[in-house]
Structure formats: structure tokens, C-alpha cells
Design a protein around this motif. Structure first.
Motif, mmCIF file in Angstrom:
data_model
loop_
_atom_site.group_PDB
_atom_site.id
_atom_site.type_symbol
_atom_site.label_atom_id
_atom_site.label_comp_id
_atom_site.label_asym_id
_atom_site.label_seq_id
_atom_site.Cartn_x
_atom_site.Cartn_y
_atom_site.Cartn_z
ATOM 1 N N GLY A 94 -24.706 15.117 25.018
ATOM 2 C CA GLY A 94 -24.930 13.768 24.163
ATOM 3 C C GLY A 94 -23.814 12.817 23.935
ATOM 4 N N ALA A 95 -24.139 11.814 23.258
ATOM 5 C CA ALA A 95 -23.182 10.447 23.137
ATOM 6 C C ALA A 95 -23.484 9.741 24.360
ATOM 7 N N ALA A 96 -22.523 8.405 24.174
ATOM 8 C CA ALA A 96 -22.825 7.630 25.237
ATOM 9 C C ALA A 96 -22.207 8.027 26.594
ATOM 10 N N HIS A 133 -24.302 12.881 29.269
ATOM 11 C CA HIS A 133 -24.468 11.978 28.207
ATOM 12 C C HIS A 133 -26.107 12.000 27.451
ATOM 13 N N GLY A 134 -26.160 11.734 26.336
ATOM 14 C CA GLY A 134 -27.365 11.798 25.632
ATOM 15 C C GLY A 134 -28.260 10.364 25.504
ATOM 16 N N PHE A 135 -27.863 9.618 26.462
ATOM 17 C CA PHE A 135 -28.856 8.388 26.498
ATOM 18 C C PHE A 135 -30.099 8.527 27.438
ATOM 19 N N VAL A 181 -25.079 19.905 20.812
ATOM 20 C CA VAL A 181 -26.080 18.738 21.196
ATOM 21 C C VAL A 181 -25.621 17.605 20.249
ATOM 22 N N ALA A 182 -25.183 16.466 20.756
ATOM 23 C CA ALA A 182 -24.725 15.479 19.931
ATOM 24 C C ALA A 182 -25.458 14.138 20.083
ATOM 25 N N LEU A 183 -26.910 14.120 19.690
ATOM 26 C CA LEU A 183 -28.054 12.977 19.732
ATOM 27 C C LEU A 183 -28.289 12.377 18.283
ATOM 28 N N GLY A 184 -27.463 13.092 17.219
ATOM 29 C CA GLY A 184 -27.989 12.423 16.113
ATOM 30 C C GLY A 184 -29.214 13.122 15.353
ATOM 31 N N ILE A 185 -29.169 13.340 14.008
ATOM 32 C CA ILE A 185 -30.070 13.884 13.384
ATOM 33 C C ILE A 185 -31.329 12.862 13.142
ATOM 34 N N PRO A 186 -32.658 13.518 13.339
ATOM 35 C CA PRO A 186 -33.076 14.646 13.597
ATOM 36 C C PRO A 186 -33.343 15.016 15.157
ATOM 37 N N VAL A 188 -24.566 18.500 16.532
ATOM 38 C CA VAL A 188 -23.393 18.160 16.105
ATOM 39 C C VAL A 188 -22.808 16.842 15.974
ATOM 40 N N GLY A 189 -23.927 15.929 15.906
ATOM 41 C CA GLY A 189 -23.737 14.404 15.557
ATOM 42 C C GLY A 189 -22.839 13.614 16.301
ATOM 43 N N GLY A 190 -21.943 13.033 15.570
ATOM 44 C CA GLY A 190 -20.994 12.167 16.028
ATOM 45 C C GLY A 190 -19.533 12.895 16.755
ATOM 46 N N SER A 191 -19.615 14.175 16.780
ATOM 47 C CA SER A 191 -18.346 15.170 17.196
ATOM 48 C C SER A 191 -17.663 14.529 18.319
ATOM 49 N N PHE A 192 -18.577 14.352 19.361
ATOM 50 C CA PHE A 192 -18.034 14.028 20.668
ATOM 51 C C PHE A 192 -17.353 12.597 20.617
ATOM 52 N N ASP A 193 -17.723 11.665 19.902
ATOM 53 C CA ASP A 193 -17.220 10.502 19.596
ATOM 54 C C ASP A 193 -15.718 10.476 18.967
ATOM 55 N N VAL A 194 -15.839 11.572 18.003
ATOM 56 C CA VAL A 194 -14.380 11.949 17.535
ATOM 57 C C VAL A 194 -13.536 12.657 18.495
ATOM 58 N N THR A 234 -22.818 -0.636 10.337
ATOM 59 C CA THR A 234 -24.174 -0.158 10.890
ATOM 60 C C THR A 234 -24.627 1.013 10.315
ATOM 61 N N LYS A 235 -23.540 1.868 9.788
ATOM 62 C CA LYS A 235 -23.797 3.035 9.225
ATOM 63 C C LYS A 235 -24.266 3.038 7.581
ATOM 64 N N ILE A 236 -24.537 1.976 7.169
ATOM 65 C CA ILE A 236 -24.675 1.438 5.739
ATOM 66 C C ILE A 236 -26.163 2.206 5.346
ATOM 67 N N ALA A 237 -27.156 2.384 6.310
ATOM 68 C CA ALA A 237 -28.551 2.927 5.849
ATOM 69 C C ALA A 237 -28.091 4.229 5.571
ATOM 70 N N LYS A 238 -27.334 4.967 6.465
ATOM 71 C CA LYS A 238 -26.899 6.383 6.187
ATOM 72 C C LYS A 238 -26.152 6.673 4.884
ATOM 73 N N VAL A 239 -25.266 5.765 4.676
ATOM 74 C CA VAL A 239 -24.388 6.077 3.556
ATOM 75 C C VAL A 239 -24.980 5.601 2.131
HETATM 76 N N1 UDP Z 1 -26.611 9.276 20.599
HETATM 77 C C1 UDP Z 1 -27.149 9.845 21.918
HETATM 78 N N2 UDP Z 1 -28.452 9.578 22.030
HETATM 79 C C2 UDP Z 1 -29.438 8.519 21.520
HETATM 80 C C3 UDP Z 1 -28.613 8.250 20.254
HETATM 81 C C4 UDP Z 1 -27.531 8.664 19.924
HETATM 82 O O1 UDP Z 1 -26.625 10.492 22.538
HETATM 83 O O2 UDP Z 1 -30.273 8.405 21.911
HETATM 84 C C5 UDP Z 1 -25.416 9.935 20.166
HETATM 85 C C6 UDP Z 1 -24.539 8.862 19.659
HETATM 86 O O3 UDP Z 1 -23.803 8.031 20.739
HETATM 87 C C7 UDP Z 1 -23.788 9.694 18.755
HETATM 88 C C8 UDP Z 1 -24.387 10.546 18.243
HETATM 89 O O4 UDP Z 1 -25.398 10.861 19.083
HETATM 90 O O5 UDP Z 1 -22.618 10.286 19.657
HETATM 91 C C9 UDP Z 1 -24.955 10.675 16.839
HETATM 92 O O6 UDP Z 1 -23.736 10.269 15.923
HETATM 93 P P1 UDP Z 1 -24.002 10.107 14.427
HETATM 94 O O7 UDP Z 1 -22.467 10.065 13.761
HETATM 95 O O8 UDP Z 1 -24.815 8.901 14.065
HETATM 96 O O9 UDP Z 1 -24.805 11.434 14.029
HETATM 97 P P2 UDP Z 1 -25.376 11.832 12.477
HETATM 98 O O10 UDP Z 1 -25.003 10.969 11.704
HETATM 99 O O11 UDP Z 1 -26.875 11.582 12.901
HETATM 100 O O12 UDP Z 1 -24.945 13.342 12.664
#
Ligand code: UDP
Length: 249
Positions: A117-119, A144-146, A169-174, A195-201, A229-234
Motif C-alpha cells: 500500500g501507499a504511494a 505500492h497500493g495504487f 495493507v495500507a489502502l485506506g478504509i474501507p 493499517v491506513g496511513g501507517s507507511f506514510d508515517v 483535504t482530510k477535512i471530510a474525515k475530521v
Molecule cells: N492509498 C493507496 N491506494 C489508493 C488510495 C490510497 O495505497 O488507491 C494509500 C494512501 O497513499 C495512504 C493510505 O492508503 O498511504 C490511506 O491513508 P489514510 O491516512 O487516508 O488512511 P485512513 O484514514 O483510511 O486510515
């Protein structure tokens, strides 16, 4: 599908109908090591407020939470909601922290780990940083996850060659939970975790909030300042809190 319905979880609490396990980080790690010993594929979900709100209107996501063999409290909002119901949780069990602690365990016990996952380049960079932090950590692959959802089976075949004990797996929820559920029979990772944005961290791409923000439980505000851009989530957080306050204890 090899996911078994989770039933007798004495530590399980329901938040807005969604199951979350009242377990500390140490307990979660020991449960996951048990899953590795069992050998069959297990789904672990890190639940945050936004995911729980999304599950209210996304029956497929709600069903995935039910199927999670372990569902941890990823955010301070979820810890608060659990403790309102049953005072049992001292800490978050976040995806970012799980990645770090599992890498430490891997260095000690040899568990194999795959990062998906992640970029492009980020998962590899996170793996590199974690190998430096935990020498001997057995990260066997990263990708990567794109990729479009219709390539899920191809990516699953690719990952299955590594037969990892742990798959992050870091692709974002869901999307990450859907990916795991639909591919776990093929990949056969013993523990697969969204694991969401963990690899970015861990790669250093996203800075963790300063300790003061963490202590005040304002990590969401820090993330918003860095990435508007995270405003929708917040915006889902106050909604989550109002919904929880409106729920019977
Ligand atoms: N991501 C990805 N493929 C996609 C869309 C997102 O790999 O098609 C990655 C994105 O680069 C980021 C992670 O998924 O590393 C999602 O992070 P975010 O913090 O948005 O996760 P969430 O808030 O959903 O836990």
C-alpha cells in the motif's frame, strides 16, 4: 471464505453496533501471535471513528467488522466511546503502533512481514526505516497500493508467493478491509491488518504529531493542519461523538 464468524469475545464491546475489542497493545500482540501459531488466515481491523460512522451506512463494511477476528481501538475517539460503556481501556491500539511493534517482534522471533500500500516507493521506504530501527526485522516484500480494484486478484497472487506471517495493507478504509477479505484465501497470510496511513508515517512522508498534540489527543488536528483535504474525515469525529452520546450505555 475462510473467515470464521467471531463469537465468544469476552473483551468485545459494541460502539454504534460495531464490535471493538477492549484489548491493550500487549494483549493485541499476544492474540496476533496466537493467530500466527494457529496458521489459518486471520483478519485484524484497526477501528477509528470515521470507519465506525461509515459502517452505519455501508452494510458491507459493517459485515467486515463482524468478521474481524480482532478489532482494535485505533483512535482516541474510539477509546473514549469504549470507556463510556465499560471502563476497560487505557490506550489506543493504532495501526501505526502495531506496525512498529510487530516489526520489533519480527526482529526477535523471525516473523515474516509484507507491506502492501501507499504511494510508489513509500512502502519500501517505510520498510527500510523499520529495518534500521529493528535490525533483523524480517520484511520479505513491499509494493505500492495504487492499482485498480480489478487488479486485486493479480496483486494477491503476487503477495501470496511470499506466504507472510503478517500482511500490512495500507489502502485506506474501507478499501483495505475489502481487499483483505476478498483475497485472504489466496494470500494465506496468517494475520492481515488494514493499517491506513501507517507507511506514510514510518517512511517519514508524514510527520507524527508532536508529543503535546498526542498528549492532548489532538493528533487529528495536527493531521488536518498538514493536510487540509482530510477535512471530510475530521468532520466525522463530532458526528461520531454525538451519535455515541445519543446511544444508550
Ligand atoms: N492509498 C493507496 N491506494 C489508493 C488510495 C490510497 O495505497 O488507491 C494509500 C494512501 O497513499 C495512504 C493510505 O492508503 O498511504 C490511506 O491513508 P489514510 O491516512 O487516508 O488512511 P485512513 O484514514 O483510511 O486510515
Amino acid at each position: 471464505m475462510a473467515i470464521i464468524e467471531s463469537s465468544d469475545h469476552p473483551q468485545r464491546v459494541r460502539i454504534l453496533g460495531v464490535p471493538v475489542d477492549c484489548v491493550s497493545m500487549d494483549e493485541a500482540l499476544s492474540i496476533m501471535e496466537g493467530f500466527v501459531k494457529e496458521g489459518s488466515p486471520h483478519l485484524v481491523i484497526t477501528a477509528d471513528s470515521s470507519g465506525i460512522v461509515q459502517a452505519q451506512t455501508d452494510p458491507e463494511l459493517a459485515d467486515l467488522y463482524e468478521k474481524g477476528h480482532l478489532v482494535t481501538a485505533d483512535s482516541s475517539g474510539v477509546v473514549w466511546a469504549i470507556n463510556r460503556r465499560r471502563k476497560c481501556l487505557q490506550e489506543r491500539v493504532s495501526g501505526v503502533e502495531i506496525v512498529d511493534r510487530v516489526c520489533a517482534l519480527s526482529a526477535d522471533r523471525g516473523y515474516s512481514i509484507y507491506f502492501l500500500g501507499a504511494a510508489p516507493g513509500v512502502a519500501e521506504q517505510a520498510a527500510e526505516q523499520l529495518r534500521l530501527k529493528h535490525p533483523g526485522c524480517n520484511i520479505v516484500g513491499a509494493r505500492h497500493g495504487f492499482f485498480p480494484s480489478d487488479s486485486d486478484p493479480v496483486v494477491a497472487e503476487e503477495v501470496s508467493k511470499f506466504k507472510p506471517d503478517f500482511l500490512f495493507v495500507a489502502l485506506g478504509i474501507p478499501r483495505q478491509e475489502r481487499f483483505i477479505a476478498s483475497t485472504m484465501d489466496v494470500i494465506q497470510a496468517k494475520v492481515a491488518i488494514g493499517v491506513g496511513g501507517s507507511f506514510d508515517v514510518h517512511s517519514g512522508k508524514t510527520k507524527r504529531a508532536p508529543k503535546l498534540f498526542q498528549r492532548l489527543r489532538l493528533e487529528w488536528l495536527w493531521r488536518l493542519l498538514l493536510n487540509p483535504t482530510k477535512i471530510a474525515k475530521v468532520k466525522l469525529l463530532p458526528r461520531f461523538m454525538l451519535m455515541v452520546l445519543g446511544e444508550k450505555r
